[in-house]
Design a protein around this motif. Structure first.
Motif, PDB file in Angstrom:
ATOM      1  N   GLU A 160      35.656  28.891  23.931  1.00 31.52           N
ATOM      2  CA  GLU A 160      35.368  30.347  24.519  1.00 31.52           C
ATOM      3  C   GLU A 160      34.382  30.536  25.526  1.00 31.52           C
ATOM      4  OE1 GLU A 160      34.717  33.712  21.576  1.00 31.52           O
ATOM      5  OE2 GLU A 160      35.718  32.184  19.931  1.00 31.52           O
ATOM      6  N   THR A 161      34.729  31.604  26.705  1.00 28.89           N
ATOM      7  CA  THR A 161      33.975  31.765  27.688  1.00 28.89           C
ATOM      8  C   THR A 161      33.658  33.196  27.538  1.00 28.89           C
ATOM      9  OG1 THR A 161      35.093  29.970  28.807  1.00 28.89           O
ATOM     10  CG2 THR A 161      33.885  31.867  29.997  1.00 28.89           C
ATOM     11  N   VAL A 162      32.387  33.454  27.785  1.00 30.24           N
ATOM     12  CA  VAL A 162      31.909  34.791  27.703  1.00 30.24           C
ATOM     13  C   VAL A 162      31.047  35.124  28.952  1.00 30.24           C
ATOM     14  CG1 VAL A 162      29.961  36.316  26.440  1.00 30.24           C
ATOM     15  CG2 VAL A 162      31.337  34.638  25.165  1.00 30.24           C
ATOM     16  N   SER A 163      31.048  36.235  29.319  1.00 26.37           N
ATOM     17  CA  SER A 163      30.102  36.511  30.842  1.00 26.37           C
ATOM     18  C   SER A 163      28.847  36.938  30.372  1.00 26.37           C
ATOM     19  CB  SER A 163      30.685  37.999  31.325  1.00 26.37           C
ATOM     20  OG  SER A 163      30.042  38.220  32.400  1.00 26.37           O
ATOM     21  N   LEU A 164      27.966  36.318  31.213  1.00 27.78           N
ATOM     22  CA  LEU A 164      26.449  36.657  30.917  1.00 27.78           C
ATOM     23  C   LEU A 164      25.999  37.481  32.264  1.00 27.78           C
ATOM     24  CD1 LEU A 164      25.270  33.185  29.758  1.00 27.78           C
ATOM     25  CD2 LEU A 164      25.841  35.144  28.312  1.00 27.78           C
ATOM     26  N   LEU A 165      26.669  37.751  33.049  1.00 28.43           N
ATOM     27  CA  LEU A 165      26.419  38.345  34.375  1.00 28.43           C
ATOM     28  C   LEU A 165      25.356  39.702  34.287  1.00 28.43           C
ATOM     29  CD1 LEU A 165      27.137  37.938  37.400  1.00 28.43           C
ATOM     30  CD2 LEU A 165      29.067  39.391  37.307  1.00 28.43           C
ATOM     31  N   GLU A 166      25.709  40.220  33.200  1.00 30.40           N
ATOM     32  CA  GLU A 166      25.012  41.434  32.962  1.00 30.40           C
ATOM     33  C   GLU A 166      23.437  41.359  32.582  1.00 30.40           C
ATOM     34  OE1 GLU A 166      25.733  44.462  34.318  1.00 30.40           O
ATOM     35  OE2 GLU A 166      27.683  43.421  34.751  1.00 30.40           O
ATOM     36  N   GLN A 167      23.281  39.990  31.936  1.00 34.23           N
ATOM     37  CA  GLN A 167      21.817  39.822  31.315  1.00 34.23           C
ATOM     38  C   GLN A 167      21.139  38.999  32.403  1.00 34.23           C
ATOM     39  OE1 GLN A 167      22.801  37.833  27.451  1.00 34.23           O
ATOM     40  NE2 GLN A 167      24.577  38.664  27.553  1.00 34.23           N
ATOM     41  N   LEU A 168      21.463  38.798  33.721  1.00 35.41           N
ATOM     42  CA  LEU A 168      20.714  38.146  34.644  1.00 35.41           C
ATOM     43  C   LEU A 168      19.625  39.193  35.112  1.00 35.41           C
ATOM     44  CD1 LEU A 168      23.373  36.196  36.907  1.00 35.41           C
ATOM     45  CD2 LEU A 168      21.627  35.264  35.221  1.00 35.41           C
ATOM     46  N   SER A 169      18.410  38.632  35.379  1.00 39.28           N
ATOM     47  CA  SER A 169      17.505  39.506  36.088  1.00 39.28           C
ATOM     48  C   SER A 169      16.794  38.669  37.400  1.00 39.28           C
ATOM     49  CB  SER A 169      16.435  39.840  35.102  1.00 39.28           C
ATOM     50  OG  SER A 169      15.822  38.687  34.587  1.00 39.28           O
ATOM     51  N   GLN A 170      16.538  39.414  38.267  1.00 41.26           N
ATOM     52  CA  GLN A 170      16.033  38.753  39.731  1.00 41.26           C
ATOM     53  C   GLN A 170      14.790  38.173  39.367  1.00 41.26           C
ATOM     54  OE1 GLN A 170      16.652  41.737  42.964  1.00 41.26           O
ATOM     55  NE2 GLN A 170      17.838  40.052  43.509  1.00 41.26           N
ATOM     56  N   THR A 171      14.642  37.164  40.106  1.00 42.50           N
ATOM     57  CA  THR A 171      13.277  36.316  40.092  1.00 42.50           C
ATOM     58  C   THR A 171      13.155  35.735  41.644  1.00 42.50           C
ATOM     59  OG1 THR A 171      12.020  34.777  38.994  1.00 42.50           O
ATOM     60  CG2 THR A 171      14.440  34.381  39.031  1.00 42.50           C
ATOM     61  N   THR A 172      12.098  35.052  41.599  1.00 41.30           N
ATOM     62  CA  THR A 172      11.870  34.130  42.885  1.00 41.30           C
ATOM     63  C   THR A 172      11.931  32.601  42.496  1.00 41.30           C
ATOM     64  OG1 THR A 172      10.520  35.822  43.844  1.00 41.30           O
ATOM     65  CG2 THR A 172      10.281  33.738  44.815  1.00 41.30           C
ATOM     66  N   ILE A 173      12.978  31.917  43.266  1.00 39.09           N
ATOM     67  CA  ILE A 173      13.141  30.467  42.810  1.00 39.09           C
ATOM     68  C   ILE A 173      12.761  29.738  44.234  1.00 39.09           C
ATOM     69  CG2 ILE A 173      14.394  28.671  42.125  1.00 39.09           C
ATOM     70  CD1 ILE A 173      15.616  30.663  40.093  1.00 39.09           C
ATOM     71  N   MET A 174      11.885  28.889  44.318  1.00 42.62           N
ATOM     72  CA  MET A 174      11.667  27.929  45.537  1.00 42.62           C
ATOM     73  C   MET A 174      11.349  29.106  46.970  1.00 42.62           C
ATOM     74  SD  MET A 174      14.045  24.831  45.197  1.00 42.62           S
ATOM     75  CE  MET A 174      15.207  24.947  43.888  1.00 42.62           C
ATOM     76  N   GLY A 175      10.580  30.179  46.335  1.00 45.53           N
ATOM     77  CA  GLY A 175      10.330  31.116  47.518  1.00 45.53           C
ATOM     78  C   GLY A 175      11.466  32.210  47.730  1.00 45.53           C
ATOM     79  N   ALA A 176      12.550  31.870  47.218  1.00 41.03           N
ATOM     80  CA  ALA A 176      13.505  32.962  47.770  1.00 41.03           C
ATOM     81  C   ALA A 176      14.135  33.709  46.328  1.00 41.03           C
ATOM     82  CB  ALA A 176      14.791  32.197  48.423  1.00 41.03           C
ATOM     83  N   PRO A 177      14.823  34.740  46.597  1.00 41.17           N
ATOM     84  CA  PRO A 177      15.477  35.590  45.486  1.00 41.17           C
ATOM     85  C   PRO A 177      16.541  34.726  44.839  1.00 41.17           C
ATOM     86  CG  PRO A 177      15.485  37.019  47.545  1.00 41.17           C
ATOM     87  CD  PRO A 177      15.143  35.627  47.924  1.00 41.17           C
ATOM     88  N   GLY A 178      16.221  34.898  43.370  1.00 37.75           N
ATOM     89  CA  GLY A 178      17.382  34.056  42.661  1.00 37.75           C
ATOM     90  C   GLY A 178      17.551  34.843  41.370  1.00 37.75           C
ATOM     91  N   TYR A 179      18.040  34.155  40.267  1.00 44.48           N
ATOM     92  CA  TYR A 179      18.286  34.958  39.151  1.00 44.48           C
ATOM     93  C   TYR A 179      17.839  33.949  37.824  1.00 44.48           C
ATOM     94  CZ  TYR A 179      20.677  38.498  41.413  1.00 44.48           C
ATOM     95  OH  TYR A 179      21.200  39.498  42.362  1.00 44.48           O
ATOM     96  N   GLU A 180      17.440  34.802  36.857  1.00 44.46           N
ATOM     97  CA  GLU A 180      17.009  33.806  35.630  1.00 44.46           C
ATOM     98  C   GLU A 180      17.409  34.755  34.308  1.00 44.46           C
ATOM     99  OE1 GLU A 180      12.732  33.690  35.280  1.00 44.46           O
ATOM    100  OE2 GLU A 180      12.465  36.019  35.344  1.00 44.46           O
ATOM    101  N   MET A 181      17.540  34.076  33.244  1.00 44.66           N
ATOM    102  CA  MET A 181      17.733  34.568  31.830  1.00 44.66           C
ATOM    103  C   MET A 181      17.353  33.609  31.011  1.00 44.66           C
ATOM    104  SD  MET A 181      21.784  34.869  31.100  1.00 44.66           S
ATOM    105  CE  MET A 181      21.408  35.362  29.443  1.00 44.66           C
ATOM    106  N   SER A 182      17.230  34.283  29.816  1.00 41.39           N
ATOM    107  CA  SER A 182      16.958  33.470  28.697  1.00 41.39           C
ATOM    108  C   SER A 182      18.228  33.647  27.594  1.00 41.39           C
ATOM    109  CB  SER A 182      15.774  34.029  27.712  1.00 41.39           C
ATOM    110  OG  SER A 182      15.671  33.193  26.390  1.00 41.39           O
ATOM    111  N   TYR A 183      18.770  32.496  27.144  1.00 38.06           N
ATOM    112  CA  TYR A 183      19.913  32.598  26.458  1.00 38.06           C
ATOM    113  C   TYR A 183      19.692  31.954  24.953  1.00 38.06           C
ATOM    114  CZ  TYR A 183      24.837  31.784  24.815  1.00 38.06           C
ATOM    115  OH  TYR A 183      25.884  31.780  24.087  1.00 38.06           O
ATOM    116  N   PRO A 184      20.075  32.895  23.952  1.00 40.08           N
ATOM    117  CA  PRO A 184      19.993  32.515  22.599  1.00 40.08           C
ATOM    118  C   PRO A 184      20.911  31.373  22.076  1.00 40.08           C
ATOM    119  CG  PRO A 184      20.767  34.646  22.751  1.00 40.08           C
ATOM    120  CD  PRO A 184      20.681  34.436  24.124  1.00 40.08           C
ATOM    121  N   LEU A 185      20.509  30.094  21.679  1.00 39.38           N
ATOM    122  CA  LEU A 185      21.679  29.221  21.343  1.00 39.38           C
ATOM    123  C   LEU A 185      21.923  29.464  19.828  1.00 39.38           C
ATOM    124  CD1 LEU A 185      19.645  26.333  23.123  1.00 39.38           C
ATOM    125  CD2 LEU A 185      22.120  27.216  23.631  1.00 39.38           C
TER     126      LEU A 185
END
Lengths: 254, 112
Positions: free
Chosen positions: A70-95
């Motif tokens: 089963e595939t579920v979208s997590l797009l809405e749960q991403l929040s912006q962050t900085t990774i290696m000095g550039a804009p990226g995204y992060e989230m915490s996923y409950p297992l």
């Protein structure tokens, strides 16, 4: 004999990176036990992993988790962050469940003026929860994808990682695969820039094999050119499709 | 908090993971404990016993394994705040455990 400090100095002068850019999904842990907690942190970026240089990752077109088919979208749960000095995204996923959770990102096509090409890196990584590896060989059906033949976690440094390169569901004979180490400590040294990104080829069945020399995260990017070009200002441009998988190798224990 | 509790509980039981060994996962739903036990091959243990143990290692109760793969029973009263350990023994050295932390229990208490 060239050492990294020189390469770094040249980079600072604007000589351009010797390494490749990679779509990246790096989890905080890819074998989460019940003692580790009940979630995993995910970092999404578009970066030069060996050199630790970030590039801008625009909001991806898709970001999903696949578990037990089963595939579920997590797009809405991403929040912006900085990774290696550039804009990226992060989230915490409950297992919530044991088994293998496959995280996959489809970025928006990236225009690379230096290479006169659009780039889309379909990027994924596999996380096993609670001692259960069921689903480790899951194929997601991405436009282009490396389907693991080795379990893409629970590997020792020195083990080989094997996968099949697929494009539109079919193996890609003699596909070119770029391999790069994510130098999180920033202390890896190379005798030549040729060692930053290693390139190997798949066999006639699209199967490639690589033995990682060191513990840590390794990125594998199988690159193809899409049969259909993309348009930029009314002109046809090549569209590079990357099948990227991030695999962690563990230090041998005593 | 949770890590500390789990660390203490985990020391009470040693369950090595070896080939064809048992894998146990438990969760709480509507105040019922659901215990899933399966061998790494995917096969289900046909016999065996589940021990519910408190955070001090004292046994609270026992249940027989449901051969369908999921054993359900009511969460023992009075243990939600400290958590319980679900120990499963399918015989022949096949055993594993799952720690139901207070957080795990809170998520499933009176929930959907």
């Amino acid at each position: 004999m060239k050492h990294l400090p020189l390469a770094a100095a040249l980079l600072a002068l604007g000589a351009g990176g010797a390494g490749a850019h990679y779509g990246m999904i790096v989890p905080s842990d890819n074998m989460v036990s019940q003692e580790d907690g009940r979630s995993v942190a995910l970092a999404l970026s578009f970066s030069h992993p060996f050199e630790g240089r970030g590039m801008v990752l625009d909001r991806p077109e898709a970001f999903t988790v696949t578990h037990e088919g089963e595939t579920v979208s997590l797009l809405e749960q991403l929040s912006q962050t900085t990774i290696m000095g550039a804009p990226g995204y992060e989230m915490s996923y409950p297992l919530d469940r044991p088994g293998t959770h496959v995280f996959a990102m489809t970025p928006a096509p990236y225009w690379e003026p230096e290479e006169d090409v659009f780039i889309t890196h379909y990027t994924k990584t596999y996380v096993a929860a609670y001692g259960d590896d069921a689903g480790w060989d899951a194929e997601l059906g991405l436009r282009t994808e490396i389907v693991p033949l080795s379990k893409p976690f629970a590997l020792w440094a020195g083990n080989v990682f094997q996968g099949v390169v697929k494009l539109d569901g079919e193996p890609v004979p003699h596909a070119e695969v770029e391999v790069e180490y994510y130098d999180q400590q920033g202390d890896a040294q190379v005798p030549s820039d040729l060692m930053i990104t290693q390139t190997i080829k798949a066999d006639a069945n699209g199967v490639f094999t690589y033995a990682a020399p060191r513990q840590g995260w390794w990125g594998f990017a199988a690159l193809s050119t899409a049969p259909e070009p993309m348009q930029r200002e009314g002109v046809d441009k090549d569209h590079e499709l990357g099948a990227v998988i991030w695999v962690r190798f563990e230090a041998w224990g005593r | 908090m949770m890590r500390a509790a789990i660390a203490i509980l985990a020391v009470l039981i040693a369950a090595p993971a070896t080939a064809h060994d048992l894998r146990v996962f438990a969760f709480v739903e509507d105040d019922m404990v659901n215990v899933e036990a399966a061998f790494s091959s995917g096969r289900l243990p046909q016999t065996g016993e589940i021990r519910v143990v408190d955070d001090q290692g004292a046994e609270i109760e026992r249940h027989a394994i449901d051969p369908e793969g999921v054993t359900r029973f009511a969460l023992p009263e009075g243990h939600a705040a400290r958590g319980v350990v679900i120990e499963v023994d399918a015989g022949n050295g096949h055993s594993d455990y799952w720690v139901l932390t207070p957080e795990d229990i809170a998520r499933g208490e009176g929930g959907s």
